[in-house]
Design a protein around this motif. Structure first.
Motif, short mmCIF file in Angstrom:
data_model
loop_
_atom_site.label_atom_id
_atom_site.label_comp_id
_atom_site.label_asym_id
_atom_site.label_seq_id
_atom_site.Cartn_x
_atom_site.Cartn_y
_atom_site.Cartn_z
N HIS A 62 0.94 -1.05 -0.09
CA HIS A 62 -0.07 0.13 -0.11
C HIS A 62 0.87 1.28 -0.06
O HIS A 62 1.50 1.92 0.99
N TRP A 86 -7.41 3.69 9.48
CA TRP A 86 -8.71 4.28 8.81
C TRP A 86 -9.07 5.72 9.26
O TRP A 86 -9.25 6.43 8.08
N GLU A 89 -6.52 7.96 6.93
CA GLU A 89 -6.70 7.84 5.63
C GLU A 89 -7.99 8.46 5.17
O GLU A 89 -7.91 8.71 3.97
N THR A 142 -8.82 -0.08 -4.22
CA THR A 142 -9.41 -1.14 -3.38
C THR A 142 -10.53 -0.94 -2.74
O THR A 142 -10.88 0.35 -2.19
N LYS A 148 -20.87 0.68 4.77
CA LYS A 148 -21.34 1.84 3.74
C LYS A 148 -22.87 1.50 3.46
O LYS A 148 -23.09 0.31 3.35
N ASP A 156 -17.96 2.36 -4.79
CA ASP A 156 -16.39 1.77 -4.59
C ASP A 156 -16.15 0.78 -5.48
O ASP A 156 -15.22 0.45 -6.16
N HIS A 182 -11.46 -5.55 -1.00
CA HIS A 182 -10.40 -5.57 0.18
C HIS A 182 -9.92 -6.86 0.87
O HIS A 182 -8.89 -7.25 0.89
N GLU A 212 -5.85 -13.52 6.92
CA GLU A 212 -4.64 -12.92 7.41
C GLU A 212 -4.55 -13.08 8.82
O GLU A 212 -3.38 -13.24 9.77
N ASP A 297 3.51 -5.25 2.38
CA ASP A 297 2.44 -4.98 2.97
C ASP A 297 2.65 -3.16 3.11
O ASP A 297 3.72 -2.64 2.48
N1 LIG Z 1 -11.58 2.04 -0.67
C1 LIG Z 1 -11.34 1.75 0.59
C2 LIG Z 1 -9.89 1.98 0.71
C3 LIG Z 1 -9.20 0.71 0.85
S1 LIG Z 1 -7.55 0.88 0.44
C4 LIG Z 1 -6.61 -0.35 1.15
C5 LIG Z 1 -6.76 -0.49 2.66
O1 LIG Z 1 -6.01 -1.69 3.04
C6 LIG Z 1 -5.62 -1.19 4.46
N2 LIG Z 1 -4.75 -2.24 4.75
C7 LIG Z 1 -3.13 -1.96 5.02
N3 LIG Z 1 -2.46 -3.24 5.53
C8 LIG Z 1 -3.61 -3.98 5.60
C9 LIG Z 1 -3.43 -5.43 6.12
O2 LIG Z 1 -2.50 -6.18 6.57
N4 LIG Z 1 -4.86 -6.10 6.02
C10 LIG Z 1 -5.69 -5.63 5.79
N5 LIG Z 1 -6.06 -3.97 5.12
C11 LIG Z 1 -4.70 -3.48 5.25
C12 LIG Z 1 -4.98 0.07 4.09
O3 LIG Z 1 -4.79 0.56 5.48
C13 LIG Z 1 -5.97 0.50 3.28
O4 LIG Z 1 -7.10 1.32 4.23
C14 LIG Z 1 -12.28 2.60 1.45
O5 LIG Z 1 -13.37 2.89 1.03
O6 LIG Z 1 -11.66 2.59 2.70
#
Ligand SMILES: N[C@@H](CCSC[C@H]1O[C@@H](n2cnc3c(=O)[nH]cnc32)[C@H](O)[C@@H]1O)C(=O)O
Ligand SMILES: [Zn+2]
Length: 430
Positions: A62, A86, A89, A142, A148, A156, A182, A212, A297
């Motif tokens: 990422h 989150w 982000e 992703t 949602k 999405d 995701h 995971e 990752d």
């Molecule tokens: N469109 C999505 C965004 C997802 S991006 C991909 C996501 O994977 C998350 N991520 C990072 N590492 C991992 C992991 O190890 N497992 C699961 N998710 C992760 C990362 O923080 C990011 O939020 C939304 O509406 O929130």
């Protein structure tokens, strides 16, 4: 034709042996012409006292999460994502993603990584960074549907399809794409059943997180009465071109399913250790014939983007998981961080041979920690560091020469990323 000769080094060949040779590259086509003695090119890259290896391939990243590096450590996956990652982000702007992506790509070039597979959002910004930096990438948007309403969830999923369709082949073909639900718990079943067939119709491979943590496995077993990867297969996932990130908690049935379908696993040992997610059965997966690649990752769960570190971690944790010091040996690790990730991602890279894309890294061997040189494959896995990489070449172009990155301005990239990170956290905390 313009040619580049990488001269005077030792070369790691696709069969895992090392030989003294030059590598001649056609810079116009971006392909390797020949490996052999005394090859002259229009330009030269010095590889004396060095090991020439295929560029390392980061199978799961990422990349823009470099902006969150070190901001939230020492927590398990669920709490880490929901409480720390989150919320921050949610404040990321397209410009932030661009700054974080440039930082991550810069770090990867400096560590000999020439290709990466990414899962994120504001993907056109990441594509622009890839194009400018000269690396190769498999990108995608992703999608998450939990939490949602239907309109947002659909939007999405649609964006994931649209981004993958639009960006495929960008940056002169250095960018390819995947459709990206995701994970099996963050995307609802009805959406998987609708959108996976739509991704197939347009020929997209699918990259998703699976198995995971046990917290992610248990609810699926409770709800569906089958293991997560059986459920994944039932909704149309796990075609041969698909790859799953992590695959930590997989049982024998799921290992068989992976080997029957040809779907690949990207092992992310540092993230799995740091979040205490568990130990993937890498030796068993490999023995079953499953393609296994390596990934960092995101930088917030690692906390760097060094594939050489990942290789050492994979060897170490692979032995612990198998309770066998002979498990996941050095040659297997080298294969995973080159051919394994490349095969999983559907890229024709990871092998130094005539006709293959000229994606390679040159590692300085004149280092205290790489002396003496009994076995260079051992050194690559157990002793070498990202900072030992002298030159990085992708698609026949020199992206780093003598540790100087040619395509990105290092000071400016660091400054922009620091500034973006400061403002991001001010907004998130404000
Ligand atoms: N469109 C999505 C965004 C997802 S991006 C991909 C996501 O994977 C998350 N991520 C990072 N590492 C991992 C992991 O190890 N497992 C699961 N998710 C992760 C990362 O923080 C990011 O939020 C939304 O509406 O929130
Ligand atoms: Zn991930």
């Amino acid at each position: 034709m313009t040619t580049l000769s990488i001269t005077g080094g030792q070369v790691l060949l696709p069969d895992g042996t090392v030989t003294r040779a030059d590598v001649l590259v056609d810079q116009d086509s971006g392909e390797i012409l020949e490996t052999g003695a005394d090859l002259e090119g229009d330009a030269t890259l010095d590889a004396a006292d060095s090991l020439v290896t295929p560029g390392f391939v980061n199978g799961h990243c990422h990349v823009a999460m470099t902006l969150l590096r070190g901001a939230a450590d020492d927590k398990p996956l669920d709490a880490w994502l929901q409480e720390d990652i989150w919320p921050v982000e949610a404040e990321l702007t397209p410009e932030d993603v661009r700054a974080g992506a440039e930082l991550g790509i810069l770090e990867m070039i400096k560590g000999g990584v020439t290709a990466f597979s990414d899962m994120y959002f504001h993907v056109p910004e990441i594509a622009t960074a890839v194009e400018k930096a000269g690396v190769r990438a498999v990108l995608g948007h992703t999608a998450i549907t939990i939490g949602k309403d239907e309109a947002d969830a659909r939007a999405d999923m649609e964006e994931s399809l649209a981004v993958a369709t639009d960006l495929d082949g960008a940056a002169d073909g250095r960018i390819s794409t995947t459709f990206q639900p995701h994970s099996l718990t963050t995307v609802g079943e009805e959406y998987l059943r609708e959108y996976v067939p739509r991704a197939r119709e347009v020929g997209l491979p699918i990259h998703f997180h699976a198995n995971e943590t046990t917290n992610e496995v248990d609810p699926i077993v409770e709800e569906h009465g089958v293991r997560p990867l059986e459920y994944a297969r039932d909704v149309g996932l796990l075609e041969a071109e698909d790859f799953v990130a992590h695959g930590v908690h997989v049982d024998g049935t799921e290992i068989d399913l992976l080997s029957e379908t040809g779907a690949s696993v990207i092992h992310c040992p540092a993230s799995n250790m740091k979040l205490a997610s568990g130990m993937a059965p890498v030796q068993r997966l490999r023995e079953a014939g499953v393609t296994v690649g390596l990934g960092t990752d995101g930088a917030a769960s690692n906390n760097d983007l060094s594939l050489l570190d990942e290789g050492r971690d994979a060897a170490m944790i692979g032995k612990l998981a198998a309770e066998d010091a002979s498990a996941v040996p050095a040659d297997a690790v080298v294969e995973m961080l080159t051919q394994g990730s490349a095969d999983a991602m559907g890229l024709p890279v990871g092998r130094l041979e005539a006709g293959a894309p000229a994606d390679l890294a040159v590692i300085d061997l004149e280092r205290p920690h790489l002396t003496p040189a009994h076995d260079l494959v051992s050194h690559l896995v157990y002793a070498a560091a990202a900072s030992d990489v002298r030159h990085t070449v992708c698609d026949g172009q020199v992206l780093m020469r003598d540790r100087e990155v040619t395509t990105l301005e290092e000071d400016a990239v660091l400054e922009r990323a620091s500034e973006a990170a400061t403002q991001l956290f001010e907004r998130a905390e404000g």
